[in-house]
Scaffold this active site. Structure first.
Site, short mmCIF file in Angstrom:
data_model
loop_
_atom_site.label_atom_id
_atom_site.label_comp_id
_atom_site.label_asym_id
_atom_site.label_seq_id
_atom_site.Cartn_x
_atom_site.Cartn_y
_atom_site.Cartn_z
CG HIS A 157 -1.83 -1.59 1.45
ND1 HIS A 157 -3.41 -0.78 0.79
CD2 HIS A 157 -2.06 -2.35 1.46
CE1 HIS A 157 -3.51 -1.54 1.02
NE2 HIS A 157 -3.00 -3.21 0.93
CG ASP A 365 0.09 9.06 0.74
OD1 ASP A 365 -0.05 7.78 1.00
OD2 ASP A 365 -0.92 10.24 1.24
C1 GDG Z 1 -1.84 3.68 3.41
C2 GDG Z 1 -0.89 4.71 2.86
C3 GDG Z 1 -2.55 4.22 0.48
C4 GDG Z 1 -8.78 10.13 7.88
N1 GDG Z 1 -8.95 11.15 9.37
C5 GDG Z 1 -9.99 10.05 9.17
C6 GDG Z 1 -10.55 9.01 8.59
N2 GDG Z 1 -9.77 9.49 7.73
C7 GDG Z 1 -9.63 8.54 6.73
C8 GDG Z 1 -9.64 9.28 4.90
C9 GDG Z 1 -8.67 7.82 4.60
C10 GDG Z 1 -8.24 7.24 5.43
O1 GDG Z 1 -8.87 7.70 6.35
C11 GDG Z 1 -6.91 7.55 4.87
O2 GDG Z 1 -6.02 6.89 3.76
P1 GDG Z 1 -5.00 7.89 3.17
O3 GDG Z 1 -4.96 6.55 1.27
O4 GDG Z 1 -4.37 9.16 2.70
O5 GDG Z 1 -3.57 6.90 3.81
P2 GDG Z 1 -2.99 5.92 4.53
O6 GDG Z 1 -4.13 5.43 6.46
O7 GDG Z 1 -1.41 6.41 5.26
O8 GDG Z 1 -3.29 4.95 3.51
C12 GDG Z 1 -2.14 5.18 1.26
C13 GDG Z 1 -3.45 3.55 1.72
O9 GDG Z 1 -3.27 3.20 2.85
C14 GDG Z 1 -4.35 2.68 0.95
O10 GDG Z 1 -4.00 1.50 0.27
O11 GDG Z 1 -3.70 5.17 0.11
O12 GDG Z 1 -0.67 6.09 0.69
O13 GDG Z 1 -0.04 4.38 3.13
O14 GDG Z 1 -10.05 6.73 3.84
O15 GDG Z 1 -10.48 9.07 4.57
N3 GDG Z 1 -11.66 8.37 8.55
C15 GDG Z 1 -12.58 9.08 9.21
N4 GDG Z 1 -11.94 10.14 10.30
C16 GDG Z 1 -11.09 10.22 10.44
O16 GDG Z 1 -11.09 11.48 11.37
N5 GDG Z 1 -14.07 8.03 9.24
#
Ligand code: GDG
Length: 475
Positions: A157, A365
């Site tokens: 990821h 990322d």
């Molecule tokens: C890894 C990789 C890759 C955030 N704050 C709240 C909340 N979130 C949710 C967001 C989003 C998720 O968390 C974060 O996803 P990301 O993709 O931005 O980043 P990582 O957590 O680092 O994920 C990344 C991912 O895996 C998938 O393959 O894209 O590159 O690092 O969904 O919405 N959700 C809620 N409340 C919050 O306050 N409900």
């Protein structure tokens, strides 16, 4: 077809998708398993006095969820240690933050072995096994040692770093060799896949076939690019829900006619939150006309609080946000609303929809799902503008965003300014292109592409191809 067995560090029971507070990976995986009579196996997140290997199994929304507890040294050495203080920083180009300790290596291999041993009784011969992410690189090697001949795939990821960075990890050969025990290795981007191929060719002395089979260490695995998506239909539904609508209204009222910029991230140094604050500070310094006419909402949920780099970052963000508000706030204008609490998914959708600018500026990322969620939540008639880092995996797909270098305060500040002034027509046409991509390349497309590739006939390993006894099926 055989069942799908998903193995990931943490498991979260498939909750009501609109309401869940799970992170991106968890949401994607529950969506992936929903349609399969699958098994999801991982760590419960709990630690026991001593490790027992006892499986807890429950059935949630048609998915068998199986977990084990680890022990405290596992948490320290495998999770906080090797996964989050070695692999995470190095794979995000932060070798300066990596902590190489022998006990971390041992803990990582021990837990990968424990995962393989614990999941073994759940496996049936025609199951497809899909291992997720950097915590579990050695699981296929351990399963092979236990005699498991099933197809096993791995999806990373996070980014795969360039060869010179990966080789800073003392055991890089062992990690790369362990990866080649999978049948299929999936990356988020072409950039990551090419970086891995480069390592195979240049450091491991292996080869890459025309059909994408990496051969090295006497083994072979297919490699490929599978950019992850969001559950776009579900997110659009969450964005149209009464809860989202209420939050949207609330934000609009509290904005009092001011333009809104939003950032949503786990509080992680890879997300570039500090650099983003500095860019916003630069914007306010350069454009006094924007004072009292704009504000930024940054939601930064706390993670990995045991790791010192995260504690340091949190302290720095407290300082910078305080400085910006101290310098610019007026009695009825707070330029930066910085929030560490977590919101429901549908509330988040309402916040995204209220924002004129979605500011997604990670320094590195794998993909970044927030960029896709921001697009999915917009009002098609009056959409906001996505400002996206060129170093997010999402930038390979989302070319209609305003693409920026997150290290450059000037570049980011100028993109915000441009986005705030963008005519409706241009906002609509950029958004339409982005939304089409988010809808078409959603989480279901990601899952289907990976599982389909895993089911395809796999390459013979070089040893099998050359050794007639192996080809004849003899030991
Ligand atoms: C890894 C990789 C890759 C955030 N704050 C709240 C909340 N979130 C949710 C967001 C989003 C998720 O968390 C974060 O996803 P990301 O993709 O931005 O980043 P990582 O957590 O680092 O994920 C990344 C991912 O895996 C998938 O393959 O894209 O590159 O690092 O969904 O919405 N959700 C809620 N409340 C919050 O306050 N409900």
């Amino acid at each position: 077809m055989g069942r799908l067995i998903v193995i990931s560090n943490r498991v979260s029971a498939p909750a009501d998708p609109g309401v869940g507070t799970s992170g991106g990976l968890a949401m994607a995986l529950s969506a992936a398993l929903r349609e399969y009579s699958g098994v999801w196996f991982g760590w419960s997140g709990r630690t026991a006095e001593s490790y027992t290997g006892q499986l807890s199994v429950e059935r949630v929304s048609g998915v068998t969820v199986a977990t084990i507890d680890l022990d405290e040294s596992d948490r320290q050495e495998y999770y906080n240690g090797y996964a989050n203080e070695v692999l995470w920083p190095v794979f995000h180009y932060r070798t300066d933050l990596a902590a190489y300790e022998r006990s971390f290596d041992e803990g990582y291999e021990r837990v990968n072995r424990r995962f393989a041993e614990a999941v073994l009784p759940l496996l049936e011969p025609d199951d497809f096994i899909w291992v997720q992410d950097y915590h579990l690189i050695s699981v296929a090697r351990e399963l092979r040692r236990l005699g498991v001949a099933n197809r096993i795939g791995f999806f990373l990821h996070i980014p795969w770093p360039s060869r010179r960075l990966f080789t800073t990890i003392p055991r890089h050969h062992e990690l790369a060799a362990a990866l080649l025990d999978y049948d299929l290795i999936g990356f988020q981007t072409r950039d990551s896949c090419e970086a891995f191929a480069h390592y195979v060719l240049e450091t491991a002395g292996g080869s890459i076939d025309a059909d994408g089979v990496a051969r090295a260490f006497g083994k072979a695995a297919r490699i490929g690019v599978f950019p992850i998506g969001i559950d776009a239909a579900d997110f659009a539904e969450a964005a149209a829900s009464p809860v989202a609508e209420a939050q949207h209204q609330r934000m609009r009222e509290s904005a009092a006619g001011r333009k809104m910029i939003i950032g949503v991230d786990r509080l992680d140094y890879s997300k570039g939150i500090e650099e983003r604050f500095l860019a916003y500070e630069n914007l306010l310094a350069l454009h006094p006309d924007l004072h009292e006419r704009v504000f930024m909402l940054q939601i930064a949920t706390l993670t990995r609080e045991d790791v010192s780099a995260y504690q340091d970052l949190r302290a720095r963000l407290d300082t910078v946000s305080g400085r910006i508000n101290g310098a610019y706030a007026t009695v009825d204008w707070v330029p930066l609303r910085y929030v560490n609490r977590r919101y429901r998914r549908d509330e988040l959708a309402g916040f995204y929809r209220a924002a004129d600018i979605g500011l997604v500026t990670p320094l590195r990322d794998g993909m970044n799902l927030v960029a896709k969620e921001y697009v999915a939540a917009q009002d098609p008639e009056d959409p906001g503008v996505l400002v996206l880092s060129e170093f997010a995996g999402a930038a390979e797909q989302m070319k209609a965003a305003l693409i920026v270098n997150p290290m450059s305060r000037e570049d980011v500040a100028e993109a915000i300014r441009k986005g705030l002034a963008m005519p409706l027509e241009e906002r609509r046409s950029r958004w339409r292109e982005l939304a089409d991509g988010v809808e078409q390349r959603d989480v279901t497309a990601w899952r289907d592409a990976f599982v389909e590739a895993l089911r395809r006939p796999q390459p013979a390993s070089p040893a099998q191809a050359l050794d007639p006894t192996a080809a004849a099926g003899r030991p």
